[in-house]
Design a protein around this motif. Structure first.
Motif, PDB file in Angstrom:
ATOM      1  N   ARG A  44       0.934  -1.178  -0.037  1.00 18.87           N
ATOM      2  CA  ARG A  44       0.083   0.148   0.251  1.00 18.87           C
ATOM      3  C   ARG A  44       0.779   1.156  -0.075  1.00 18.87           C
ATOM      4  O   ARG A  44       1.871   1.375   0.851  1.00 18.87           O
ATOM      5  N   LYS A  45       0.404   2.205  -0.870  1.00 17.64           N
ATOM      6  CA  LYS A  45       1.319   3.554  -0.852  1.00 17.64           C
ATOM      7  C   LYS A  45       0.829   4.442  -0.027  1.00 17.64           C
ATOM      8  O   LYS A  45      -0.502   4.278   0.397  1.00 17.64           O
ATOM      9  N   PRO A  46       1.482   5.143   0.666  1.00 14.58           N
ATOM     10  CA  PRO A  46       1.145   5.978   1.676  1.00 14.58           C
ATOM     11  C   PRO A  46       0.234   6.871   1.218  1.00 14.58           C
ATOM     12  O   PRO A  46       0.311   7.445  -0.068  1.00 14.58           O
ATOM     13  N   VAL A  47      -0.986   7.680   1.879  1.00 14.34           N
ATOM     14  CA  VAL A  47      -1.668   8.635   1.658  1.00 14.34           C
ATOM     15  C   VAL A  47      -1.427   9.810   2.121  1.00 14.34           C
ATOM     16  O   VAL A  47      -1.207  10.044   3.332  1.00 14.34           O
ATOM     17  N   ILE A  48      -1.296  10.900   1.191  1.00 12.81           N
ATOM     18  CA  ILE A  48      -1.077  12.375   1.869  1.00 12.81           C
ATOM     19  C   ILE A  48      -2.067  13.336   1.418  1.00 12.81           C
ATOM     20  O   ILE A  48      -2.688  13.180   0.108  1.00 12.81           O
ATOM     21  N   THR A  49      -2.493  14.078   2.301  1.00 15.94           N
ATOM     22  CA  THR A  49      -3.538  15.087   1.989  1.00 15.94           C
ATOM     23  C   THR A  49      -2.756  16.477   2.193  1.00 15.94           C
ATOM     24  O   THR A  49      -1.989  16.877   3.051  1.00 15.94           O
ATOM     25  N   CYS A  50      -2.729  17.112   0.912  1.00 17.69           N
ATOM     26  CA  CYS A  50      -1.939  18.401   0.690  1.00 17.69           C
ATOM     27  C   CYS A  50      -2.527  19.712   1.644  1.00 17.69           C
ATOM     28  O   CYS A  50      -3.927  19.521   1.154  1.00 17.69           O
ATOM     29  N   PRO A  51      -1.900  20.400   2.180  1.00 19.62           N
ATOM     30  CA  PRO A  51      -2.472  21.552   2.624  1.00 19.62           C
ATOM     31  C   PRO A  51      -2.664  22.472   1.607  1.00 19.62           C
ATOM     32  O   PRO A  51      -2.346  22.583   0.489  1.00 19.62           O
ATOM     33  N   THR A  52      -3.851  23.581   1.873  1.00 16.79           N
ATOM     34  CA  THR A  52      -4.169  24.595   0.842  1.00 16.79           C
ATOM     35  C   THR A  52      -3.143  25.388   0.631  1.00 16.79           C
ATOM     36  O   THR A  52      -1.932  25.493   1.216  1.00 16.79           O
ATOM     37  N   ASN A  53      -3.230  26.035  -0.547  1.00 16.04           N
ATOM     38  CA  ASN A  53      -2.207  27.004  -0.903  1.00 16.04           C
ATOM     39  C   ASN A  53      -1.666  28.028   0.042  1.00 16.04           C
ATOM     40  O   ASN A  53      -2.839  28.655   0.871  1.00 16.04           O
ATOM     41  N   LYS A  54      -0.436  28.415   0.218  1.00 14.00           N
ATOM     42  CA  LYS A  54      -0.212  29.462   1.376  1.00 14.00           C
ATOM     43  C   LYS A  54       0.707  30.420   0.629  1.00 14.00           C
ATOM     44  O   LYS A  54       1.556  30.031  -0.426  1.00 14.00           O
ATOM     45  N   THR A  55       0.535  31.526   0.899  1.00 12.82           N
ATOM     46  CA  THR A  55       1.301  32.665   0.393  1.00 12.82           C
ATOM     47  C   THR A  55       2.349  33.120   1.665  1.00 12.82           C
ATOM     48  O   THR A  55       1.917  33.375   2.678  1.00 12.82           O
ATOM     49  N   LEU A  56       3.692  32.925   1.500  1.00 12.85           N
ATOM     50  CA  LEU A  56       4.655  33.364   2.422  1.00 12.85           C
ATOM     51  C   LEU A  56       5.161  34.639   1.913  1.00 12.85           C
ATOM     52  O   LEU A  56       5.561  34.852   0.686  1.00 12.85           O
ATOM     53  N   THR A  57       5.686  35.322   2.945  1.00 15.15           N
ATOM     54  CA  THR A  57       6.532  36.558   2.540  1.00 15.15           C
ATOM     55  C   THR A  57       8.004  36.182   3.268  1.00 15.15           C
ATOM     56  O   THR A  57       8.016  35.117   3.661  1.00 15.15           O
ATOM     57  N   CYS A  58       8.885  37.025   2.608  1.00 12.71           N
ATOM     58  CA  CYS A  58      10.513  36.624   2.919  1.00 12.71           C
ATOM     59  C   CYS A  58      10.243  36.873   4.429  1.00 12.71           C
ATOM     60  O   CYS A  58       9.869  37.449   5.207  1.00 12.71           O
ATOM     61  N   GLY A  59      10.952  35.619   5.064  1.00 16.37           N
ATOM     62  CA  GLY A  59      11.480  35.459   6.293  1.00 16.37           C
ATOM     63  C   GLY A  59      10.652  34.762   7.083  1.00 16.37           C
ATOM     64  O   GLY A  59      10.555  34.331   8.469  1.00 16.37           O
ATOM     65  N   ASP A  60       9.178  34.358   6.512  1.00 17.07           N
ATOM     66  CA  ASP A  60       8.339  33.354   6.991  1.00 17.07           C
ATOM     67  C   ASP A  60       8.949  31.941   7.209  1.00 17.07           C
ATOM     68  O   ASP A  60       9.412  31.488   6.288  1.00 17.07           O
TER      69      ASP A  60
END
Length: 166
Positions: free
Chosen positions: A150-166
């Motif tokens: 069985r392959k592992p199942v992953i649920t990706c988080p929603t898109n995020k916007t990061l600013t420099c330094g985050d």
């Protein structure tokens, strides 16, 4: 087959008597036609253990839950007995599966888990015990290769916007 008597006087052989007690009647008749009967009982017992024959390496795949069960009959490779086979039991030699120490004693099945899959090899040694109808038994040892396909199942988080330094 059917029970039958073979041979000639004074040596007779009775074949295919069932296990347990059987009454035998002897009838002796003279040349004048006079006869008399004599009765005795014969106890047929089975003291010969069966021949246990294990499959070669058996492969088992874990379910989505990370567990799998293997029934003893799955390890049998035409075990035989001089009378009649009764049942099969299996046990593991060792276990690392949490909560399944009972797999170290003989029973109808054993369990496998994710802990059985290791980088050095995923084989587990098990012992098959074969019983005949009289309760005699014999054992053989074999290995079980545990797989996780069985392959592992992953649920990706929603898109995020990061600013420099985050």
């Amino acid at each position: 087959g059917d029970t039958r008597v073979t041979g000639t006087f004074p040596n007779f052989t009775i074949v295919n008597l069932p296990l347990g007690r059987t009454w035998i009647r002897y009838t002796v008749t003279d040349e004048c036609g006079n006869s008399t009967d004599c009765f005795t009982e014969v106890d047929v017992v089975d003291r010969t253990p069966p021949t246990a024959i294990c499959e070669g390496t058996t492969v088992i795949s874990l379910e989505d839950s990370g567990w799998a069960e293997l029934y003893a009959e799955s390890l049998d490779d035409h075990s035989n007995d001089n009378c009649e086979l009764g049942r099969f039991e299996v046990r593991r030699k060792t276990t690392t599966c949490p909560g399944y120490a009972s797999d170290l004693t003989f029973g109808p099945k054993v369990n496998f888990c994710c802990a059985d899959i290791t980088p050095t090899g995923s084989t587990v040694t098990v012992i098959l015990r074969v019983y005949d109808k009289a309760g005699n038994f014999n054992e053989c040892e074999t290995t079980v290769k545990v797989q996780n396909k069985r392959k592992p199942v992953i649920t990706c988080p929603t898109n995020k916007t990061l600013t420099c330094g985050d």
